[in-house]
Scaffold this motif. Structure first.
Motif, PDB file in Angstrom:
ATOM      1  N   PRO A  41      43.187 -31.256  62.241  1.00  0.00           N
ATOM      2  CA  PRO A  41      43.273 -32.603  62.838  1.00  0.00           C
ATOM      3  C   PRO A  41      43.059 -33.670  61.773  1.00  0.00           C
ATOM      4  N   THR A  42      44.027 -34.510  61.613  1.00  0.00           N
ATOM      5  CA  THR A  42      43.983 -35.517  60.551  1.00  0.00           C
ATOM      6  C   THR A  42      44.006 -36.937  61.114  1.00  0.00           C
ATOM      7  N   ASP A  43      43.598 -37.088  62.372  1.00  0.00           N
ATOM      8  CA  ASP A  43      43.586 -38.430  62.953  1.00  0.00           C
ATOM      9  C   ASP A  43      42.617 -39.358  62.237  1.00  0.00           C
ATOM     10  N   PHE A  44      41.561 -38.780  61.661  1.00  0.00           N
ATOM     11  CA  PHE A  44      40.572 -39.617  60.989  1.00  0.00           C
ATOM     12  C   PHE A  44      41.138 -40.285  59.735  1.00  0.00           C
ATOM     13  N   PHE A  74      30.518 -37.901  56.253  1.00  0.00           N
ATOM     14  CA  PHE A  74      29.360 -37.530  57.054  1.00  0.00           C
ATOM     15  C   PHE A  74      29.382 -38.160  58.437  1.00  0.00           C
ATOM     16  N   SER A  75      30.576 -38.448  58.944  1.00  0.00           N
ATOM     17  CA  SER A  75      30.732 -39.040  60.266  1.00  0.00           C
ATOM     18  C   SER A  75      31.175 -37.988  61.276  1.00  0.00           C
ATOM     19  N   ALA A 128      36.619 -33.035  65.625  1.00  0.00           N
ATOM     20  CA  ALA A 128      36.376 -33.218  64.200  1.00  0.00           C
ATOM     21  C   ALA A 128      37.242 -32.279  63.372  1.00  0.00           C
ATOM     22  N   LEU A 129      37.260 -32.545  62.086  1.00  0.00           N
ATOM     23  CA  LEU A 129      38.010 -31.696  61.160  1.00  0.00           C
ATOM     24  C   LEU A 129      37.420 -30.292  61.111  1.00  0.00           C
TER      25      LEU A 129
END
Length: 201
Positions: free
Chosen positions: A72-75, A123-124, A133-134
């Motif tokens: 997942p690369t939405d961040f 660190f989020s 999350a990733l």
């Protein structure tokens, strides 16, 4: 017909965005890396350097996309916006509205914003500790917010001010030479600035 029209619109939008980003990255790469030599390039040489940079940027982008397509690369969208807001926005505001802003303030603001943004994103909750999350199984998300901008945007303003007020008196003149180089692409006539190499001189 409506689905086809929407699909074509989305495809054109994505194609335009990808082309614009690739071209901008290639121009920056060709200007900052290939143009470091003292010999001036001809028009054909600049075009060739730009094409080479575009091929390199495209190959790197495709390789990264193939390597991380399962994650997942939405961040990354939030991270890219936060980097722009943390590194570029404070420097622009200070450059336009504060006469005492200088080279040390610029460096502290840009590098400090990038450092804050990278560390807080790593660190989020978008990287670990949540289902989206990733790495959902890991738990090192001590920063409680999903976007680093809440801290990484104000911090460069403080660093830019602190770096500017603590720098030597001649730093402002060096920054004006750097600013002239960024805006015009040439050095100030009759003056060689020691700081022009910061942005690819």
């Amino acid at each position: 017909m409506l689905i086809t029209l929407m699909a074509c619109t989305v495809f054109l939008a994505v194609l335009t965005t990808a082309t614009s980003v690739t071209f901008a990255a290639a121009v920056s790469f060709a200007h900052d890396v290939f143009a470091r030599g003292r010999r001036r390039r001809t028009g054909a040489g600049e075009t060739r350097a730009l094409r080479t940079a575009a091929v390199i940027v495209g190959a790197v982008g495709l390789s990264l996309a193939a390597a991380i397509y399962r994650y997942p690369t939405d961040f990354l969208v939030t991270f890219s916006i936060s980097v722009a807001a943390s590194c570029i926005f404070p420097a622009l505001v200070y450059s336009f509205f504060w006469r005492r802003f200088n080279r040390r303030g610029l460096l502290w603001s840009v590098y400090g914003g990038l450092l804050f943004c990278t560390v807080l994103t790593a660190f989020s909750p978008v990287v670990s500790g949540t289902v989206f999350a990733l790495w959902p199984e890991a738990h090192f998300d001590w920063y409680p917010f999903q976007t680093p901008g809440l801290v990484s945007v104000p911090a460069p303003f403080v660093l830019g001010w602190l770096g500017s007020v603590s720098s030597p008196q001649d730093s402002e003149l060096e920054f004006r030479g750097l600013q002239y180089r960024v805006l015009t692409g040439t050095r100030i006539p009759g003056r060689r600035s020691a700081t022009v190499g910061v942005l690819g001189g």
